[in-house]
Motif scaffolding. Structure first.
Motif, PDB file in Angstrom:
ATOM      1  N   LEU A   1      60.927  19.056 -24.041  1.00  0.00           N
ATOM      2  CA  LEU A   1      61.360  18.036 -24.996  1.00  0.00           C
ATOM      3  C   LEU A   1      62.876  18.000 -25.085  1.00  0.00           C
ATOM      4  N   HIS A   2      63.472  19.179 -24.959  1.00  0.00           N
ATOM      5  CA  HIS A   2      64.927  19.258 -24.975  1.00  0.00           C
ATOM      6  C   HIS A   2      65.498  18.540 -23.764  1.00  0.00           C
ATOM      7  N   ALA A   3      64.843  18.742 -22.624  1.00  0.00           N
ATOM      8  CA  ALA A   3      65.295  18.095 -21.390  1.00  0.00           C
ATOM      9  C   ALA A   3      65.196  16.582 -21.515  1.00  0.00           C
ATOM     10  N   ALA A   4      64.251  16.134 -22.341  1.00  0.00           N
ATOM     11  CA  ALA A   4      64.092  14.690 -22.561  1.00  0.00           C
ATOM     12  C   ALA A   4      65.152  14.158 -23.526  1.00  0.00           C
ATOM     13  N   GLY A   5      66.005  15.052 -24.023  1.00  0.00           N
ATOM     14  CA  GLY A   5      67.126  14.616 -24.845  1.00  0.00           C
ATOM     15  C   GLY A   5      66.873  14.649 -26.335  1.00  0.00           C
ATOM     16  N   LEU A   6      65.815  15.304 -26.741  1.00  0.00           N
ATOM     17  CA  LEU A   6      65.473  15.299 -28.173  1.00  0.00           C
ATOM     18  C   LEU A   6      66.292  16.316 -28.962  1.00  0.00           C
ATOM     19  N   SER A   7      66.583  15.940 -30.185  1.00  0.00           N
ATOM     20  CA  SER A   7      67.231  16.877 -31.115  1.00  0.00           C
ATOM     21  C   SER A   7      66.204  17.881 -31.610  1.00  0.00           C
ATOM     22  N   ASP A   8      66.686  18.924 -32.254  1.00  0.00           N
ATOM     23  CA  ASP A   8      65.769  19.926 -32.797  1.00  0.00           C
ATOM     24  C   ASP A   8      64.756  19.272 -33.735  1.00  0.00           C
ATOM     25  N   ARG A   9      65.269  18.368 -34.564  1.00  0.00           N
ATOM     26  CA  ARG A   9      64.401  17.715 -35.535  1.00  0.00           C
ATOM     27  C   ARG A   9      63.316  16.891 -34.826  1.00  0.00           C
ATOM     28  N   ALA A  10      63.733  16.190 -33.764  1.00  0.00           N
ATOM     29  CA  ALA A  10      62.783  15.357 -33.023  1.00  0.00           C
ATOM     30  C   ALA A  10      61.788  16.221 -32.259  1.00  0.00           C
ATOM     31  N   ILE A  11      62.266  17.359 -31.765  1.00  0.00           N
ATOM     32  CA  ILE A  11      61.359  18.280 -31.067  1.00  0.00           C
ATOM     33  C   ILE A  11      60.309  18.796 -32.048  1.00  0.00           C
ATOM     34  N   ALA A  12      60.781  19.175 -33.237  1.00  0.00           N
ATOM     35  CA  ALA A  12      59.845  19.659 -34.256  1.00  0.00           C
ATOM     36  C   ALA A  12      58.820  18.579 -34.589  1.00  0.00           C
ATOM     37  N   ALA A  13      59.302  17.351 -34.753  1.00  0.00           N
ATOM     38  CA  ALA A  13      58.386  16.246 -35.085  1.00  0.00           C
ATOM     39  C   ALA A  13      57.368  16.042 -33.982  1.00  0.00           C
ATOM     40  N   ALA A  14      57.825  16.152 -32.737  1.00  0.00           N
ATOM     41  CA  ALA A  14      56.921  15.957 -31.601  1.00  0.00           C
ATOM     42  C   ALA A  14      55.867  17.053 -31.563  1.00  0.00           C
ATOM     43  N   LEU A  15      56.309  18.304 -31.791  1.00  0.00           N
ATOM     44  CA  LEU A  15      55.364  19.418 -31.765  1.00  0.00           C
ATOM     45  C   LEU A  15      54.384  19.339 -32.938  1.00  0.00           C
ATOM     46  N   ASN A  16      54.868  18.857 -34.052  1.00  0.00           N
ATOM     47  CA  ASN A  16      54.030  18.831 -35.255  1.00  0.00           C
ATOM     48  C   ASN A  16      52.883  17.835 -35.163  1.00  0.00           C
ATOM     49  N   LYS A  17      52.984  16.912 -34.192  1.00  0.00           N
ATOM     50  CA  LYS A  17      51.861  15.987 -33.998  1.00  0.00           C
ATOM     51  C   LYS A  17      50.620  16.734 -33.524  1.00  0.00           C
TER      52      LYS A  17
ATOM     53  N   ARG B   1      50.249  20.177 -34.083  1.00  0.00           N
ATOM     54  CA  ARG B   1      50.085  21.446 -34.792  1.00  0.00           C
ATOM     55  C   ARG B   1      49.400  21.266 -36.141  1.00  0.00           C
ATOM     56  N   GLN B   2      48.695  22.300 -36.529  1.00  0.00           N
ATOM     57  CA  GLN B   2      48.119  22.303 -37.869  1.00  0.00           C
ATOM     58  C   GLN B   2      49.172  22.760 -38.877  1.00  0.00           C
ATOM     59  N   ARG B   3      49.833  23.857 -38.534  1.00  0.00           N
ATOM     60  CA  ARG B   3      50.920  24.347 -39.395  1.00  0.00           C
ATOM     61  C   ARG B   3      52.217  23.811 -38.845  1.00  0.00           C
ATOM     62  N   PRO B   4      52.873  22.938 -39.583  1.00  0.00           N
ATOM     63  CA  PRO B   4      54.082  22.319 -39.054  1.00  0.00           C
ATOM     64  C   PRO B   4      55.187  23.343 -38.811  1.00  0.00           C
TER      65      PRO B   4
END
Ligand SMILES: [Zn+2]
Length: 199
Positions: free
Chosen positions: A149-165, A167-170
């Motif tokens: 996700l980082h390689a795709a240019g995402l910020s930490d916040r955006a990476i977290a948002a992407a992973l949280n889709k 995840r059960q525990r955000p």
């Protein structure tokens, strides 16, 4: 005083008029004697208000009592001045000697188990200290997913948002920061609103 008053059905016994009209004895047939009504009416403001409001003397006494038990200032027992000074119980706390090193290791993105190994303490202790420092856990974040996700240019916040889709525990943005840091990757300064598809 004549006995006539006591047996006179027309005498206003048990009222504020009763005493003035001649009933001055405890033998008054009213539930609350004319005499008592008179003195209460003169001396107890709550009683007087209740009578004026149309309550019977019995009701007025109850009302005045209820008022008396609801004082305007709290009646908690005042602490005696000479009471022994309170001994403050020492706060049970993990030793602070680990805090700085833990903070540093955490900033590298290390998991609690890894930090525990480095510090030579139990993982549970690490978790406790980390919690007390209000640092989020890094556990359960796949570093490879972060890398992609980082390689795709995402910020930490955006990476977290992407992973949280998924995840059960955000996961928190700060945890992504730790993992990314550990992977030796610099932050992507994409807008905070960036989604996965906006790379
Ligand atoms: Zn009377």
């Amino acid at each position: 005083m004549s006995a006539d008053i006591l047996s006179d059905p027309n005498h206003p016994h048990g009222t504020t008029e009763g005493l003035r009209l001649g009933c001055r004895t405890v033998h008054c047939p009213a539930p609350v004697s004319c005499r008592e009504v008179h003195y209460l009416y003169q001396g107890d403001f709550a009683f007087r208000r209740a009578i004026d409001a149309g309550l019977t003397p019995t009701e007025a006494i109850e009302a005045a009592k209820a008022k008396a038990t609801r004082p305007e200032t709290p009646t908690r027992p005042v602490k005696p001045i000479q009471s022994a000074p309170k001994v403050r119980a020492p706060r049970v706390r993990e030793p602070s000697q680990y805090e700085e090193r833990l903070r540093a290791l955490h900033a590298e993105g290390k998991f609690d188990t890894e930090i525990a190994d480095e510090l030579g303490i139990r993982r549970r202790q690490v978790t406790n200290i980390r919690d007390s420092l209000k640092l989020p856990a890094h556990r359960g974040i796949d570093p490879e997913a972060v890398r992609k996700l980082h390689a795709a240019g995402l910020s930490d916040r955006a990476i977290a948002a992407a992973l949280n889709k998924e995840r059960q525990r955000p996961v928190h943005r700060k945890s992504i920061y730790g993992v990314r840091h550990r992977l030796g990757l610099k932050a992507n300064r994409t807008p905070a609103t960036a989604g996965v598809s906006s790379s």
